[in-house]
Scaffold this motif. Structure first.
Motif, PDB file in Angstrom:
ATOM      1  N   TRP A 147      23.114  59.412  16.440  1.00  0.00           N
ATOM      2  CA  TRP A 147      22.927  58.835  15.104  1.00  0.00           C
ATOM      3  C   TRP A 147      23.642  59.698  14.061  1.00  0.00           C
ATOM      4  O   TRP A 147      24.203  59.180  13.087  1.00  0.00           O
ATOM      5  N   PHE A 148      23.628  61.013  14.284  1.00  0.00           N
ATOM      6  CA  PHE A 148      24.292  61.911  13.345  1.00  0.00           C
ATOM      7  C   PHE A 148      25.794  61.675  13.343  1.00  0.00           C
ATOM      8  O   PHE A 148      26.438  61.669  12.285  1.00  0.00           O
ATOM      9  N   LEU A 149      26.372  61.467  14.532  1.00  0.00           N
ATOM     10  CA  LEU A 149      27.811  61.227  14.605  1.00  0.00           C
ATOM     11  C   LEU A 149      28.193  59.961  13.860  1.00  0.00           C
ATOM     12  O   LEU A 149      29.248  59.893  13.228  1.00  0.00           O
ATOM     13  N   ALA A 150      27.331  58.928  13.924  1.00  0.00           N
ATOM     14  CA  ALA A 150      27.623  57.683  13.207  1.00  0.00           C
ATOM     15  C   ALA A 150      27.711  57.943  11.706  1.00  0.00           C
ATOM     16  O   ALA A 150      28.646  57.501  11.023  1.00  0.00           O
ATOM     17  N   ALA A 151      26.732  58.672  11.172  1.00  0.00           N
ATOM     18  CA  ALA A 151      26.729  58.968   9.736  1.00  0.00           C
ATOM     19  C   ALA A 151      27.902  59.865   9.355  1.00  0.00           C
ATOM     20  O   ALA A 151      28.582  59.639   8.340  1.00  0.00           O
ATOM     21  N   TYR A 152      28.158  60.877  10.168  1.00  0.00           N
ATOM     22  CA  TYR A 152      29.209  61.826   9.817  1.00  0.00           C
ATOM     23  C   TYR A 152      30.595  61.188   9.901  1.00  0.00           C
ATOM     24  O   TYR A 152      31.465  61.451   9.063  1.00  0.00           O
ATOM     25  N   LEU A 153      30.824  60.345  10.905  1.00  0.00           N
ATOM     26  CA  LEU A 153      32.109  59.659  11.002  1.00  0.00           C
ATOM     27  C   LEU A 153      32.358  58.773   9.784  1.00  0.00           C
ATOM     28  O   LEU A 153      33.481  58.699   9.277  1.00  0.00           O
ATOM     29  N   ALA A 154      31.311  58.089   9.324  1.00  0.00           N
ATOM     30  CA  ALA A 154      31.461  57.248   8.139  1.00  0.00           C
ATOM     31  C   ALA A 154      31.831  58.088   6.921  1.00  0.00           C
ATOM     32  O   ALA A 154      32.696  57.711   6.116  1.00  0.00           O
ATOM     33  N   VAL A 155      31.191  59.242   6.783  1.00  0.00           N
ATOM     34  CA  VAL A 155      31.488  60.128   5.653  1.00  0.00           C
ATOM     35  C   VAL A 155      32.905  60.680   5.749  1.00  0.00           C
ATOM     36  O   VAL A 155      33.636  60.756   4.751  1.00  0.00           O
ATOM     37  N   VAL A 156      33.322  61.065   6.953  1.00  0.00           N
ATOM     38  CA  VAL A 156      34.684  61.573   7.150  1.00  0.00           C
ATOM     39  C   VAL A 156      35.708  60.491   6.818  1.00  0.00           C
ATOM     40  O   VAL A 156      36.732  60.756   6.175  1.00  0.00           O
ATOM     41  N   ALA A 157      35.439  59.263   7.259  1.00  0.00           N
ATOM     42  CA  ALA A 157      36.375  58.170   6.996  1.00  0.00           C
ATOM     43  C   ALA A 157      36.577  57.933   5.506  1.00  0.00           C
ATOM     44  O   ALA A 157      37.654  57.514   5.071  1.00  0.00           O
ATOM     45  N   LEU A 158      35.556  58.216   4.715  1.00  0.00           N
ATOM     46  CA  LEU A 158      35.639  58.011   3.274  1.00  0.00           C
ATOM     47  C   LEU A 158      36.164  59.233   2.525  1.00  0.00           C
ATOM     48  O   LEU A 158      36.308  59.188   1.294  1.00  0.00           O
TER      49      LEU A 158
END
Length: 496
Positions: A147-158
């Protein structure tokens, strides 16, 4: 490996913010120990193993989550690292989309290994007679870290967008995000918790923005004045004291007098949750932690300039994602082995025997995790192949030109390093679109797995659609990164 780490320690540039690497290592240790401490394993009426959080019964231990809930620190450190890396990449003529592909690759290589191994193990277990209803809970527990990777990937993408907003509006950006978190919390106080779903993004982005501001303070770039439009994070000790006491006072008010639960991790049955999605109380908790971080920064930096502590920090950061991804799997494997041997202790939660079992439990889990890290860490570190990036950011020796030594390759004419490969302009938009589609597919897959019930029968332990989506998205990103027409930019010597 030891020789390589020693070389990296000796070649660390003096200007590197070593404290961030220490924070990342300490945060991962807190997450691992916290998860292991609160795991409760028992058997249901049919004799099957079940798992739950001890915090359901140990209400007096819930304030301890104020210390162990350190996910905001990951986003704070990530903000600094992403700002440093993206800025350096652009200075060298690189495109944001290629930076994003490199960043995602570092996260997805070890993540893909975990997913493939778990799916293969689940399929193998069913081939030898296990029921899908038995396999899914095991895989669900092992994939909790995703779940953490999902949130962090979204933040990195932005990051290219949010960093541009930071350069333009400074600290006004996290303040605006904080207002959105408050709005989401107010909505879920009068309605269902789904009304605050936006907080999954707003909360983590707010912390990530402070990482940008920390880097500006460290490098002396951006604006140091101008109220909320300043881009530098004030680093004075008085600011640290104010954040510490102000954040802690707000946390007490929000949890003891306000509507928020005391626990900073989710507990089944509570009206509100602080972590999923992030709440105002969680951000208050992050505020006092940031105060402590700022107050300890000076002594920590001096300590980290000693060779031995810095070597330990480098070693931990080299495998930090592997440790995080596999620490629940370590518990699953240990529990399975002890249960098969009929040697699994299941004392009552909170009893003296239960507390005494915590110490050998932690020690044994550390041994199991060490074996898993030894097996799977080469995927993260790039051992056995040439890796452009290290997990904690490149640490290179520099010549006066500022270029890494291993990139200063000259042709026979001595004219300089090879020319970069420049992609055709008309391909830039499709490349960016495909990158976004690939990341969206991966994030959606990770979220689907986390939201799908652990009791849902799945042929390979993970939702089939989620597995297909993840592998497709990861394959698209890998293909884009390997395309020969991308504009190459050498890694920055001081990225974190």
């Amino acid at each position: 490996m030891r020789r390589r780490l020693g070389q990296l320690a000796r070649e660390t540039p003096a200007e590197r913010e070593r404290y961030l690497d220490l924070l990342r290592a300490l945060a991962i240790a807190a997450v691992v120990i916290g998860h292991w401490l609160i795991i409760v394993i028992d058997h249901d009426r049919s004799g099957r193993l079940t798992g739950r959080s001890a915090l359901v019964e140990l209400s007096a231990a819930r304030p301890g989550t104020w210390l162990f809930q350190v996910m905001p620190i990951f986003f704070l450190v990530g903000g600094y690292a992403n700002a440093a890396s993206l800025s350096s990449h652009r200075r060298r003529g690189g495109r944001a989309v290629d930076w994003l592909l490199d960043r995602c690759a570092r996260l997805l290589r070890p993540t893909t290994a975990l997913i493939v191994v778990l799916a293969g193990a689940a399929l193998g277990a069913q081939l030898v007679g296990a029921d899908a209803e038995q396999v899914r809970p095991v895989v669900w527990f092992a994939t909790i870290p995703l779940w953490f990777l999902a949130a962090y990937l979204a933040v990195v993408a932005l990051t290219p967008v949010t960093y541009a907003l930071h350069r333009r509006f400074g600290l006004a950006v996290p303040v605006a995000l904080l207002a959105l978190v408050v709005g989401g919390d107010l909505a879920r106080l009068v309605g269902p918790e789904s009304y605050a779903s936006g907080n999954f993004l707003f909360g983590w982005l707010a912390v990530h923005q402070f990482g940008y501001a920390w880097r500006d303070s460290r490098t002396g770039t951006g604006r140091s004045g101008g109220g909320l439009l300043r881009t530098q994070l004030p680093m004075a000790p008085t600011v640290g004291v104010g954040l510490l006491f102000g954040g802690f006072a707000a946390l007490l008010a929000l949890t003891l007098a306000g509507p928020y639960p005391v626990s900073m991790v989710n507990i089944p049955g509570e009206r509100l949750h602080n972590m999923s999605p992030p709440s105002l109380a969680l951000l208050a908790n992050a505020t006092w932690q940031l105060g402590v971080i700022l107050l300890l920064r000076g002594p920590a930096e001096r300590w980290l300039h000693r060779p031995r502590p810095w070597l330990v920090v480098i070693a931990a950061n080299a495998v930090v994602l592997t440790i995080f991804l596999w620490h629940i799997t370590a518990a699953v494997l240990l529990v399975g082995a002890l249960d098969a041997l009929d040697a699994l202790p299941t004392p009552a939660v909170g009893s003296g025997a239960w507390w005494l079992w915590r110490l050998p439990w932690l020690v044994t889990l550390t041994v199991v995790l060490a074996v898993l890290v030894a097996v799977f860490s080469p995927i993260e570190t790039g051992a056995g192949r040439r890796s452009r990036f290290l997990p904690l950011g490149p640490i290179r020796s520099l010549r006066p030109t500022g270029r890494p030594l291993h990139r200063l390759r000259r042709g026979r004419s001595g004219a300089g390093p090879p020319a970069r490969l420049v992609g055709r302009p008309e391909r830039t938009v499709p490349r960016a679109v495909l990158t976004g589609v690939g990341i969206a597919a991966v994030v959606a897959a990770l979220l689907d797995n986390s939201l799908t019930s652990k009791d849902s029968p799945e042929p390979v332990g993970l939702p089939t659609a989620a597995l297909v989506s993840y592998l497709t998205g990861a394959a698209v990103l890998r293909w884009l990164r390997s395309r020969p027409d991308r504009r190459e930019a050498p890694p920055a010597p001081t990225d974190t």
